[in-house]
Structures are given as structure tokens and as C-alpha cells.
Design a protein around this motif. Structure first.
Motif, mmCIF file in Angstrom:
data_model
loop_
_atom_site.group_PDB
_atom_site.id
_atom_site.type_symbol
_atom_site.label_atom_id
_atom_site.label_comp_id
_atom_site.label_asym_id
_atom_site.label_seq_id
_atom_site.Cartn_x
_atom_site.Cartn_y
_atom_site.Cartn_z
ATOM 1 N N ASP A 28 39.348 33.965 32.654
ATOM 2 C CA ASP A 28 38.990 35.275 32.109
ATOM 3 C C ASP A 28 37.562 35.639 32.455
ATOM 4 O OD1 ASP A 28 41.393 36.115 30.649
ATOM 5 O OD2 ASP A 28 41.016 34.346 29.404
ATOM 6 N N GLY A 29 37.394 36.749 33.158
ATOM 7 C CA GLY A 29 36.081 37.225 33.542
ATOM 8 C C GLY A 29 35.567 36.652 34.840
ATOM 9 N N CYS A 30 36.266 35.670 35.387
ATOM 10 C CA CYS A 30 35.831 35.063 36.649
ATOM 11 C C CYS A 30 36.921 35.241 37.704
ATOM 12 C CB CYS A 30 35.516 33.588 36.436
ATOM 13 S SG CYS A 30 34.943 32.739 37.921
ATOM 14 N N VAL A 31 38.075 34.606 37.507
ATOM 15 C CA VAL A 31 39.199 34.794 38.421
ATOM 16 C C VAL A 31 39.890 36.126 38.158
ATOM 17 C CG1 VAL A 31 41.502 33.935 39.033
ATOM 18 C CG2 VAL A 31 39.595 32.335 38.806
ATOM 19 N N ALA A 32 40.017 36.487 36.875
ATOM 20 C CA ALA A 32 40.823 37.659 36.521
ATOM 21 C C ALA A 32 40.243 38.381 35.319
ATOM 22 C CB ALA A 32 42.256 37.233 36.230
ATOM 23 N N VAL A 33 40.568 39.654 35.202
ATOM 24 C CA VAL A 33 40.304 40.444 34.005
ATOM 25 C C VAL A 33 41.631 41.034 33.567
ATOM 26 C CG1 VAL A 33 39.154 42.477 33.060
ATOM 27 C CG2 VAL A 33 37.904 40.959 34.612
ATOM 28 N N ASN A 34 41.995 40.773 32.316
ATOM 29 C CA ASN A 34 43.295 41.205 31.802
ATOM 30 C C ASN A 34 44.422 40.681 32.693
ATOM 31 O OD1 ASN A 34 44.817 42.476 29.811
ATOM 32 N ND2 ASN A 34 45.000 44.377 30.991
ATOM 33 N N ASN A 35 44.239 39.449 33.192
ATOM 34 C CA ASN A 35 45.201 38.753 34.058
ATOM 35 C C ASN A 35 45.464 39.470 35.385
ATOM 36 O OD1 ASN A 35 45.501 36.536 32.375
ATOM 37 N ND2 ASN A 35 47.198 37.448 31.242
ATOM 38 N N ARG A 36 44.528 40.290 35.815
ATOM 39 C CA ARG A 36 44.583 40.892 37.142
ATOM 40 C C ARG A 36 43.530 40.209 38.019
ATOM 41 N NH1 ARG A 36 45.478 47.440 36.187
ATOM 42 N NH2 ARG A 36 47.473 47.233 35.048
ATOM 43 N N ILE A 37 43.987 39.617 39.104
ATOM 44 C CA ILE A 37 43.097 38.837 39.957
ATOM 45 C C ILE A 37 42.027 39.737 40.572
ATOM 46 C CG2 ILE A 37 42.961 37.283 41.934
ATOM 47 C CD1 ILE A 37 44.542 36.108 39.664
ATOM 48 N N THR A 162 34.373 35.799 22.306
ATOM 49 C CA THR A 162 34.991 36.910 23.043
ATOM 50 C C THR A 162 35.220 36.472 24.481
ATOM 51 O OG1 THR A 162 32.881 37.857 23.798
ATOM 52 C CG2 THR A 162 33.739 38.634 21.665
ATOM 53 N N HIS A 163 36.002 37.270 25.212
ATOM 54 C CA HIS A 163 36.017 37.168 26.666
ATOM 55 C C HIS A 163 36.055 38.583 27.242
ATOM 56 C CE1 HIS A 163 40.603 37.100 26.302
ATOM 57 N NE2 HIS A 163 40.416 38.037 27.207
ATOM 58 N N PRO A 164 35.666 38.749 28.522
ATOM 59 C CA PRO A 164 35.580 40.096 29.093
ATOM 60 C C PRO A 164 36.955 40.735 29.252
ATOM 61 C CG PRO A 164 34.295 38.512 30.375
ATOM 62 C CD PRO A 164 35.151 37.721 29.444
ATOM 63 N N GLY A 165 37.020 42.019 28.914
ATOM 64 C CA GLY A 165 38.240 42.786 29.095
ATOM 65 C C GLY A 165 38.038 43.907 30.090
ATOM 66 N N PRO A 166 39.058 44.739 30.292
ATOM 67 C CA PRO A 166 38.945 45.845 31.246
ATOM 68 C C PRO A 166 37.823 46.803 30.870
ATOM 69 C CG PRO A 166 41.230 45.484 30.573
ATOM 70 C CD PRO A 166 40.392 44.651 29.674
ATOM 71 N N GLY A 167 37.121 47.281 31.897
ATOM 72 C CA GLY A 167 36.060 48.249 31.670
ATOM 73 C C GLY A 167 34.886 47.705 30.893
ATOM 74 N N GLY A 168 34.718 46.383 30.877
ATOM 75 C CA GLY A 168 33.603 45.788 30.164
ATOM 76 C C GLY A 168 33.804 45.666 28.664
ATOM 77 N N ARG A 169 34.993 45.992 28.165
ATOM 78 C CA ARG A 169 35.258 45.867 26.741
ATOM 79 C C ARG A 169 35.337 44.397 26.335
ATOM 80 N NH1 ARG A 169 37.029 50.200 23.928
ATOM 81 N NH2 ARG A 169 38.285 48.915 22.543
ATOM 82 N N LEU A 170 35.004 44.125 25.067
ATOM 83 C CA LEU A 170 35.078 42.778 24.537
ATOM 84 C C LEU A 170 36.467 42.513 23.969
ATOM 85 C CD1 LEU A 170 31.674 42.507 22.623
ATOM 86 C CD2 LEU A 170 32.229 41.655 24.903
ATOM 87 N N VAL A 171 37.014 41.350 24.287
ATOM 88 C CA VAL A 171 38.289 40.919 23.728
ATOM 89 C C VAL A 171 37.990 39.808 22.729
ATOM 90 C CG1 VAL A 171 40.545 39.912 24.218
ATOM 91 C CG2 VAL A 171 39.500 41.492 25.863
ATOM 92 N N PRO A 172 38.243 40.024 21.425
ATOM 93 C CA PRO A 172 37.982 38.966 20.442
ATOM 94 C C PRO A 172 38.781 37.710 20.772
ATOM 95 C CG PRO A 172 38.313 41.060 19.337
ATOM 96 C CD PRO A 172 38.695 41.271 20.776
ATOM 97 N N GLU A 173 38.110 36.572 20.615
ATOM 98 C CA GLU A 173 38.719 35.297 20.982
ATOM 99 C C GLU A 173 38.892 34.396 19.761
ATOM 100 O OE1 GLU A 173 40.048 33.098 22.726
ATOM 101 O OE2 GLU A 173 40.268 33.949 24.717
#
Length: 259
Positions: A28-37, A162-173
Motif C-alpha cells: 500500500d502506497g508503494c507497489v499499489a494504491v487502492n490495489n491498483r499497481i 493509516t495507509h495512503p489511498g486514492p488522491g492522497g486520502r488517508l485510509v484508517p488502518e
């Protein structure tokens, strides 16, 4: 007066990457964001494919899920080289032989726990297993807090807030859910056992699978608290990208493309 010659951005990290025998990648945030490579990650993996292992604090998906996502992008990283905090937490709980487990997690992870023979209950557990649960609510918090206060052991897949989400949004972890739980229980009972990074388990399992010593690997991730500190504790060279780091994956690739 002499002028100091500055190395190009990412030069030292590229040198470390070239010298390494194994490449450990965060998801998350490195290979992929929201599971999109991410395109740069796809290029990096393709270039070092046989040396790559993924180690992620993700606790909502199975290793096979990530292998399929990579395969759809033309990348061959088998699930045997993908290590997740959620899967390792389940492996630990099964091996420890707990008889009554209150599990707060995604439906997919709960289903996999049952497939592994882990006995899940709603009341009177001897263990509370906490993962990222997008359906976390007051009732679940109440059950978990009372179970831990009553003496149940607490095992947590990861402590990321958290981890990074689409558009720089925070995803609570999971760590955010853990904070809510600990605010109820205070210091009662033993400290929770946290499975994922920065603990050594995921790093060690990945290096063992690649057949290398930790000093032969580099770890590329975006979180200094988990990817960075965890790697340093084992003698692995960390390379941080994104977030507060000035580096991006493109910085690691561009010098290679210019050769």
C-alpha cells in the motif's frame, strides 16, 4: 573556490538496489494504491522480478489476491513470495492453539480463518485477534474491550494508523482501531502482540524464501516507522519513497533507463 559535485537524486539508493540480491517491497502506497499497481512499481518489479518479495502489513487480503493482481499486470510474483501481516497473524493463532477466538477483520480473512480451523466466537474468547475491519463499530469495540479486560490475549496484525489511498486520502488502518481499543482497556493485562512490521517476522520470512541474508536485501517502502525502522533493525538497507521522502520510484528507475 571549488564547487561540490552533487550526486543525482537517488544515485546512492540505485547503487544499493543494484548491489542487492533481494528486493523487498511494501504494498500500500508503494507497489499499489487502492490495489491498483503504480506504473513505476510495475517497471521496477519487471526489472527485478526473480529477486522480489512483497511484505505488507495488509490484513484484509490473502497473498493469492495480490498474486492475481500482479499477474493481471503481467508480473509474475507467486504467492509464496508475498507475506502479509494478516496471514502471519492467522498462522500464529492457529499454531498457538487458542480455542475461542474473537476476530475483528474483513469477511475474507474471517472466512480464511475458519478454513484454517480457527474456532471463532462472539463471546467469552481466550483471544482477541484484531485486523483492519471496515465494519468496525461500537458493538465490536465493546465486545473486544470487555474480552481483553476479562483476560483475553490480544493479537494485532499491524499497528499502522493509516495507509495512503486514492488522491492522497488517508485510509484508517488497524492501528487506529487498536488505539480505540486500548483507550478502553488502558494498561490492563499484557501488551498486545503485534505481528507485522516493524517486527522482524515478515522481513525474515521474505529473506528466507529468497535464500538470502538480510544484509543482502533492500527494503523499499513509504513508512519510516514500519518499513524503515523494521529494515534497519535487521540490517536491511531501507529505501523510502513518497510521503516525507524526496525520492520516488521513478528516481530509482530513471538512472537505469539512462544507461
Amino acid at each position: 573556490m571549488s564547487l561540490e559535485v552533487l550526486a543525482p537524486l537517488g544515485w546512492a539508493e540505485r547503487e544499493a538496489l543494484e548491489a542487492a540480491n533481494g528486493l523487498l517491497l511494501d504494498w500500500d502506497g508503494c507497489v499499489a494504491v487502492n490495489n491498483r499497481i503504480l506504473p513505476a512499481a510495475a517497471r521496477l518489479i519487471a526489472r527485478h522480478q526473480r529477486q522480489v518479495a512483497v511484505i505488507t502489513n495488509n490484513s484484509t487480503h490473502l497473498a493469492a489476491d495480490f498474486a492475481r493482481i500482479l499477474a493481471r499486470n503481467g508480473l509474475d510474483v507467486p504467492e509464496e513470495r508475498i507475506f502479509t501481516a494478516g496471514m502471519e497473524a492467522l498462522r500464529h493463532v492457529r499454531a498457538a492453539g487458542y480455542r475461542r477466538v474473537l476476530m475483528l477483520a474483513s469477511t475474507a480473512m474471517r472466512r480464511h480463518a475458519m478454513d484454517l480451523g480457527i474456532p471463532l466466537v462472539r463471546e467469552d474468547p481466550d483471544l482477541v485477534l484484531l485486523m483492519r475491519d471496515a465494519r468496525f463499530n461500537y458493538a465490536k469495540l465493546e465486545r473486544a474491550a470487555n474480552a481483553v479486560s476479562g483476560g483475553a490475549r490480544l493479537v494485532v496484525a499491524n499497528a499502522d494508523r493509516t495507509h495512503p489511498g486514492p488522491g492522497g486520502r488517508l485510509v484508517p488502518e488497524t492501528g487506529a482501531l487498536l488505539a480505540a481499543l486500548l483507550s478502553c482497556t488502558g494498561s490492563h493485562g499484557p501488551a498486545p502482540l503485534i505481528i507485522g512490521k516493524p517486527g522482524p517476522l515478515l522481513f525474515e520470512r521474505a529473506c528466507n524464501r529468497l535464500g538470502i541474508a538480510p544484509r543482502e536485501a533492500v527494503m523499499i517502502g513509504d513508512n519510516p516507522e514500519t518499513d524503515g525502522e523494521g529494515a534497519l533493525q535487521l540490517g536491511i538497507r531501507p529505501i523510502l519513497v513518497g510521503g516525507q521522502s524526496p525520492l520516488s520510484l521513478d528516481d530509482l528507475l530513471e538512472p537505469l533507463a539512462a544507461e
